[in-house]
Structure formats: C-alpha cells, structure tokens
Write an enzyme that holds these catalytic residues in place. Structure first.
Site, mmCIF file in Angstrom:
data_model
loop_
_atom_site.group_PDB
_atom_site.id
_atom_site.type_symbol
_atom_site.label_atom_id
_atom_site.label_comp_id
_atom_site.label_asym_id
_atom_site.label_seq_id
_atom_site.Cartn_x
_atom_site.Cartn_y
_atom_site.Cartn_z
ATOM 1 N N SER A 97 19.268 76.686 34.920
ATOM 2 C CA SER A 97 17.845 76.662 35.270
ATOM 3 C C SER A 97 17.408 77.838 36.146
ATOM 4 O O SER A 97 16.221 77.995 36.408
ATOM 5 C CB SER A 97 17.499 75.347 35.981
ATOM 6 N N LYS A 107 12.891 69.032 42.159
ATOM 7 C CA LYS A 107 12.603 70.443 42.449
ATOM 8 C C LYS A 107 11.185 70.624 42.992
ATOM 9 O O LYS A 107 10.962 71.410 43.922
ATOM 10 C CB LYS A 107 12.808 71.272 41.185
#
Length: 847
Positions: free
Chosen positions: A732, A775
C-alpha cells in the site's frame, strides 16, 4: 527254560475287597534272591491281552481281569502251572482284541497271587519271567493260545553300559525327588541293583510313558539301545517335572503374596478401625457416591465413575493409586454436567448494559442483540414445528456461533466479553492463550502422567460451576506450536459446534458437552490465526476510536475509575475536554485508550500528591495543567508534518499496524553516481518490490515530468523509511514512494496536509488496499485533512465515523498521474517548469 529270581512280590489281604500291593522288606528280599526258581516254559502259551499296559520281565504288576474270556483263561491256568503270556493290545478301547490287534512281543509271566472280588472280577499279581515273540496263534476259543519263541536280550558288559546304567539311576533318583508318587523304598532298591537289564526294566516299570514307548523298550534287543532310549525318556521327564515344579512354585509364591497382602490389609483395617480412620474412608466413599448420584452425568460418564468408585473402595487409603482415583473422581463429580444459568433475553436490558459499559462499538452491540433475539424467538416458538435434519443442522450451527473480535490493543475487546456475559446473565470466564505451546493446555494430560489434570477449558468450567458461560479465549493469534503439539489444532474440537458436543479431555476420557458455551475469541492479527480455526469463527473487526470518542470514553469511564483508584474525590479534580484533547494529541498516539488511561492515572497521582501535602484543594485539568503534570509532549501534530514535508522528496504515507493505523514518512534523495538504487528502513520483500515499481514508473514518465533523459544515468536513487528499526511491509506504500520520487526529481514539494495510500502497477494504475478505516483515523489523529485513496476504496469510507468524514477531504484516484496532480505543489515562477499539457483531471470528494 531258566528265569531270574523275582525282586519283589505283592500280597492280598483276604479280609479286604481290594488288593493291596506291599513292598517286601529287606529280609524277604534276601530270601527271594537266594531262591533259584526254575520253571519249564512251554512252546505254546495261553495269551492274556493287556489294555494300555506292558509287563516287563523281572517285574511284578497287579492286574484286574473282568472279561469272560480272560476269566476263563485265569481259571484254567490257576489249576495248571500258572504260566501265562502277556501281550499288549494296540487299541486300548477294544473289549476283546484279536490276534491282529496285539503286538508281536510279549512277556512270559507266572501268577503269584489271586483274589476274587465280590463284583465277579479277578485280581492277580503276575511276575514277568522272560521276553518272547509270537510266532502264530493256534487257538482263538475259548481264549487265545499262541506258538512262541523266547527272545533273550543281548546283554553287553562294557563301560558304555555301566555309564548308561548310572545315568538311568541318577535320572530316576531326580524324578523321585521331583514327585511324590514313587516310594523311597523303590528308589533305594533300584540304586542297589547291578544287573543292567534289571535296572532298565525296573525303572521302565515305574516310569510314566506312552504305550508305544513301553512296547519299544520291550522289543529292543540291545541293552545299550534300550538304556539309551530310556535315558532320553527320563531326561525329558526330568525337564517336564522341573518346569512343573517351577510353575507350582511361582503360583505358590503368588498365592502367598496375595494371602500376605490380604492379611496385611485386614490388619490395616483393624488398625484404622481403632484409630477411627476406616470410618473416615467409608464416609468419603459414601460422599463420593452421593455426589455421583446428584451430578447428573451422562450414562457413559456415570458408569465410568461408579466403576472407579468400586476400585477405590477396595484400596487402602495409604495406597498410591488411591489418591489418583480419588482426584479423578473429584474432577468427575465437580464438573457442571447439568448445571447452567438461565439466559436473560430482555433486549432493552441488554442494550442498556452494553451502553453502560462501552461507548460506541455499535456493530458489535447489534451483533450481540441479534444473537439474543434469535435465542429468544427460538425459546418462544419452540415446538411450533419439528425440525427437519437440515434445519436441525442449521439450528445447531447458529446456536454455536463463535465470535472473533479482531482489533488493535486497548479498544475494549476483553472488557466487551464481560459486558456480554452481564447482559445475558451468564457467568464469565477468560483465559489467555498468548504464548501457549502445549496441546495439553487445551486437552489436558493423560492419567498415566504424574500430576496429570484436565485442560484449561474444563478447569475454567469447574470454577464457574456452569455449563453455559461466556468463555473468552484471549490472544488467540499468539499461540505457538512445538514438539508438545499444536494448541490451535486442539482448539478446533473446542470451537467447532459439530464436534464440541462431545469434547473429550485426555484426563477425563469422557465426553463433555460444550455446545451451550458462548465462545468469544480476541486477536490483534488475523493473518497469524490458522485458516481452519478462522473458518469456524465469525470475525468482527474493532477499529480505533476518534478523538471525540476518546474524550467521551475518558469522561464516562476512564477518568472516574482513575480518580477512584487514586484515592481522590470528584470535587478535588475535574478534567476538561480541552485538557483530555491535549493528552490525546500530545501524549498518546494509539487506536485504543489504554495509554490514555495511563496518562490520566499519572495526572491523578500527581494531583493526589498535592492534595496529600495540603497544597491543593481542587484542580481543573486544562491544557496548561496537562503540560505541567505530564511535562513536555511526546508527539507533535501538523507542525511536525509541515516541517518534515517542507523539502522535496518527502511524502506522507498511511499504514496499517496491529495497534491501529499509523503515518509513515517516505524520503527519497538523489546523488551523483551511476544508476544505483538503494532501499533502507527494514523493508519487507513486498515493500521493496513496490519501491522498484514506483521508480520504474517515474522513469517511464520522465518526459511528462520534464526530466532530462540522462538524469537517471548520472544519479543514484536512495529511498529511506523512518523509523529504520521497525520492520515494514506491504504494497500500500506504492503511491507514496512514487510521489516521493517524483517530488525529488521535479523539485516540487508535497502538500503538508496530504496523506496517501494505494498500490500501483507498472502501467500507472492505483489498486485498492485494506485497512482504510484505520488509516483514515490515523490521518485524522495526526492532523492531516486530505487523504488520497484508490477510487475502488470509496465503499470503505462508509465505515469511517461521520465526525471524521466531516473534517476530512478524500481524493479518489485511479492513476498515479492523478496522485501527482493532487499531491505535488506548484513551483514558484522563478523556478517553475512548464506544466504538463496532458494532466488528467483530479477527482475530489469533500465531506
């Protein structure tokens, strides 16, 4: 024909109906030795068939005659010379054997005594005189007569014969010592004999053997071969008798041991009765019997318990096995086989309890209420219709649902289990599986081991005395395995609704029903949970809390508890929302509230010190007070990001960790060199590949970024991800690395309030990633207000709390070019380069 003197004779007592065999004394024996009996043996003799018996020369034997033919023969012979031929019959079952049924060799004998019994039979004592061979039978009626030829044995006189004679005497003496059937006088007379033939026939007369073996001794001509064969039989008889005596001795020893133990037990019982201990043991056994009757065990377990109780009652209390059986029965009767608590299925009550104990966590609370609602409807509608086999299977699976709470530390996974138990009115058990390596921790040890006991599952059920508690298995992702077994595999039987109905612990070895237990597991990582175990659980994810949620939790739960635990009164300290926000932003950076509670506790302790010294009466915990009591802040907010991203080559990435979301600063730099590419910062294999893909893509679009074509030939590229000591991995960070490289080579900085995440391809596509909620919460927590996300992650924004979405701007992208457009700042006019003519529009969503 000449015969040898008879060595012993038999006497009948005429006043008795039975014949009695007497061994002659020494004087009578000497008198017979001196006699020289000489008889004329005719060539034709009457033949008396013998069944199962051989009479040898020079020996005496008692015979019973009952057949009419044989009785008539004896009557005639007695009136004559009393000489008769004795021949053994091949088949001892024949009543009247013919010539073809008799052996060829026989013994000439004289009738020494005769006695007529009241039952019509005749009992005689015969003495063997010589060996003969039947030539032919001359008469069949009224009894057998035959032509005979005397066959004297070949008697050699040499050392071998003497050796065989001595061996035979020794063996015969050993046999007499091993058996009680041989009179001592007979053994003594045999030892005194010197004639080898006398020795052979006398010993054979007393030795037990088969009929064929007896006939073989009679038929053998050579005295040496006769003695050799006899010694073989005697040696085997000695071995058999020795082994038999050994067996008898062992049996006798065992019997004596049992009798001795019985005697000692009786003595011990008498001593215990005197001391009053016998009554205690009996009372203990009766108590166990009563508990077995009241335990409500299944039939199989109850049968096992009664069998063990029977063994226990036969053992003295001092026996080592007594304690083992006693402990085993204690476990059996103390388990909650049929004891359970009644579920409280009042849904409004359950909702109130869950809200009292936990702030937020709406998804989990709704799942618990669904569980209670299903059970309530089933109880109310039980019996409305019968279950089909398929419906019954579905019903069992739903009743045995296993919940797995996965989330960062400090978000309330364990405490949520207690709330569920309180809402349902059940008992609560918690065991930690972190670091467990031994399978026996789950299934127990077998009773053959010293100190064996059941596994932790049954131990916990025994403590709460209920078969349907809420059972929390904490840290299920941190189990290990080694040579002692795999605990995760053992948990399959515990957590599988189709198997735990008959869970068998190694110690109990009896089936225990775990289907009524509500199992809840907790974990920080889902990746480390074995797939078969994870398949049996319903995963519920717990994300971190927002700042507003943390303030609410601190005001409602953490602050009152810490004030109480540190001896303060509510009137002595007040936490303001601003003060709590200062602690949250400057002193804790976590998904949960565990560290927040520690910091609140530290503030309370320092206030308690001032109150105890009389310096303080009341304190308002404002941001200034927080900095006073907790010293300088440990973390910095947006100003830290602004400072670190103020130069080109630094991008702010968003990462997922087991403790919640986090922020990563990815740095890229270039130096004169020759096309080298370095990666540092404890990067995993996947993250290194993402960095290489990012570099390759940026190089492929050098023209669009206005980069000279020979730039890459003259520079080395280095990418670093602080903190370097912490391992990092995952795809990611691809867009963040591409943005950092693009910022470095173009000289354009990245906006300080932008965080980004996403996987890239070599063709510049941005792929979706996981952990979006964590996140985004991490970005909000550190002060970022713009987040670049893959467009396909738009659906994940629904999980983000409304208050966070209102304060954040989300930029959804499909290509890396869109990332560059949204993240890279424009250069000043003096340093600006021409903008790219084919920039693609940026998609923005503002909430």
């Amino acid at each position: 024909m000449k015969t040898r003197p008879m060595e012993e004779h038999f006497k009948f007592d005429e006043n008795e109906e039975e014949a009695t065999i007497l061994v002659v004394d020494e004087d009578e024996q000497n008198e017979l030795d001196e006699q020289k009996i000489e008889l004329d043996i005719p060539d034709e003799l009457p033949i008396l068939p013998l069944r199962g018996l051989v009479v040898y020369p020079f020996t005496a034997a008692p015979l019973t005659v009952g057949q009419p033919r044989s009785v008539r023969l004896i009557d005639e012979i007695v009136q004559a010379d009393r000489i008769i031929g004795l021949v053994a019959s091949r088949d001892s079952e024949l009543e009247t054997p013919g010539p073809e049924d008799l052996y060829t060799y026989g013994t000439v004998a004289s009738i020494q005594r005769l006695f007529r019994a009241p039952d019509g039979t005749i009992r005689i004592i015969v003495h063997g005189l010589a060996r003969f061979k039947v030539e032919k039978y001359t008469t069949l009626e009224p009894f057998l007569k035959a032509k005979i030829t005397l066959e004297p044995e070949q008697v050699e006189e040499n050392v071998e014969v003497e050796a065989q004679v001595r061996a035979a005497k020794d063996q015969f003496q050993k046999i007499s010592e091993l058996t009680t059937t041989l009179p001592r006088e007979v053994v003594g007379s045999v030892i005194l004999l010197d004639d080898a033939l006398y020795v052979a026939y006398t010993i054979a007369n007393y030795q037990r053997m088969e009929l064929e073996q007896s006939v073989q001794i009679l038929e053998e001509n050579s005295i040496i071969k006769k003695l050799q064969f006899l010694n073989q039989l005697l040696s085997r008889e000695v071995e058999v008798l020795t082994l038999g005596q050994q067996i008898q001795q062992e049996a006798r020893t065992e019997i004596e041991k049992v009798q001795r133990e019985y005697y000692l037990r009786e003595q011990l019982k008498a001593i215990q009765r005197e001391l009053g201990e016998a009554d205690e043991q009996q009372a203990e056994i009766e108590e166990l019997r009563t508990k077995i009757n009241e335990a409500g065990m299944p039939e199989e377990a109850e049968k096992k318990a009664r069998r063990e109780l029977g063994r226990l009652s036969k053992l003295p209390s001092a026996a080592a096995e007594y304690g083992v059986i006693r402990t085993y029965l204690d476990w059996l009767v103390s388990l909650p086989w049929s004891e359970e608590t009644e579920d409280n299925l009042d849904l409004p009550h359950a909702r109130v309890i869950l809200d009292e104990d936990h702030y937020g966590l709406e998804d989990i609370k709704e799942r618990i209420l669904e569980y209670l609602a299903v059970r309530k409807l089933k109880q109310e509608r039980a019996g409305d219709e019968e279950d089909t086999p398929v419906q019954d299977t579905i019903r069992r699976e739903r009743e045995g649902a296993i919940l797995c709470f996965i989330g960062p530390p400090g978000v309330g996974k364990t405490s949520l289990g207690r709330s569920i138990a309180r809402a349902m009115g059940r008992e609560f058990i918690r065991i930690s599986l972190g670091g467990v390596h031994d399978e026996a921790e789950i299934r127990g040890h077998r009773r053959t081991y010293i100190g064996a006991m059941p596994g932790r599952v049954l131990q916990a059920l025994r403590r709460v005395e209920s078969r349907n508690p809420v059972f929390m298995l904490d840290e299920v992702d941190k189990m290990g395995k080694d040579f002692r077994g795999d605990p995760a595999s053992a948990l399959l039987e515990v957590l599988d609704p189709e198997q735990n109905r008959e869970f068998r612990d190694h110690y109990l070895e009896e089936a225990f029903d775990l289907s009524s237990v509500m199992f809840i597991t907790t974990a920080n990582w889902m990746e480390t949970i074995p797939a078969p175990l994870l398949d049996r659980m319903e995963v519920i994810r717990l994300s971190g809390y927002t700042e507003n949620e943390k303030i609410a939790i601190a005001q409602g739960y953490l602050q009152p508890r810490q004030v109480r635990e540190n001896g303060l009164r509510k009137s002595e300290i007040t936490f303001t929302d601003e003060g709590l926000l200062e602690i949250i932003r400057g002193y804790t950076r976590e998904a949960g509230v565990r560290n927040l509670e520690r910091e609140i506790g530290q503030v309370c302790r320092r206030v308690a010190t001032g109150v105890a010294e009389g310096k303080l009466d009341h304190v308002d915990i404002t941001p200034e007070a927080v900095r006073k009591y907790l010293r300088k802040p440990r973390f910095h907010g947006p100003e830290e990001i602004s400072q670190r991203t103020s130069m080109p080559g630094v991008a702010t990435g968003l990462a997922w960790t087991p403790t919640g979301g986090d922020v990563l600063f990815i740095e890229a730099t270039a130096m004169d060199g020759g096309k080298e590419f370095q990666l540092t910062g404890s990067l995993g294999q996947v993250m290194q590949e993402s960095a290489k893909a990012a570099l390759s893509y940026v190089r492929s679009v050098s023209a669009d970024l206005n980069i000279d074509s020979d730039y890459w030939q003259k520079h080395d590229i280095h990418i670093h991800v602080p903190a370097g000591a912490q391992p990092k991995d995952g795809p990611s960070a691809g867009v963040t690395m591409a943005a950092a490289i693009a910022s470095m080579v173009t000289g354009r900085t990245i906006h300080h309030n932008v965080g980004m995440t996403g996987e890239i391809t070599l063709r510049g596509k941005v792929l979706p990633v996981g952990g979006v909620k964590e996140k985004v919460l991490a970005a909000h927590r550190i002060g970022l207000r713009k987040v670049i996300l893959p467009a396909k992650n738009q659906v994940d924004l629904e999980d983000v709390p409304d208050e966070v979405r209102e304060e954040m701007k989300f930029i959804l992208v499909e290509t890396v070019d869109e990332v560059f457009s949204a993240a890279l700042a424009k250069k000043s006019k003096t340093k600006a380069r021409k903008a790219r003519k084919k920039d693609k529009p940026v998609k923005k969503i503002t909430n």
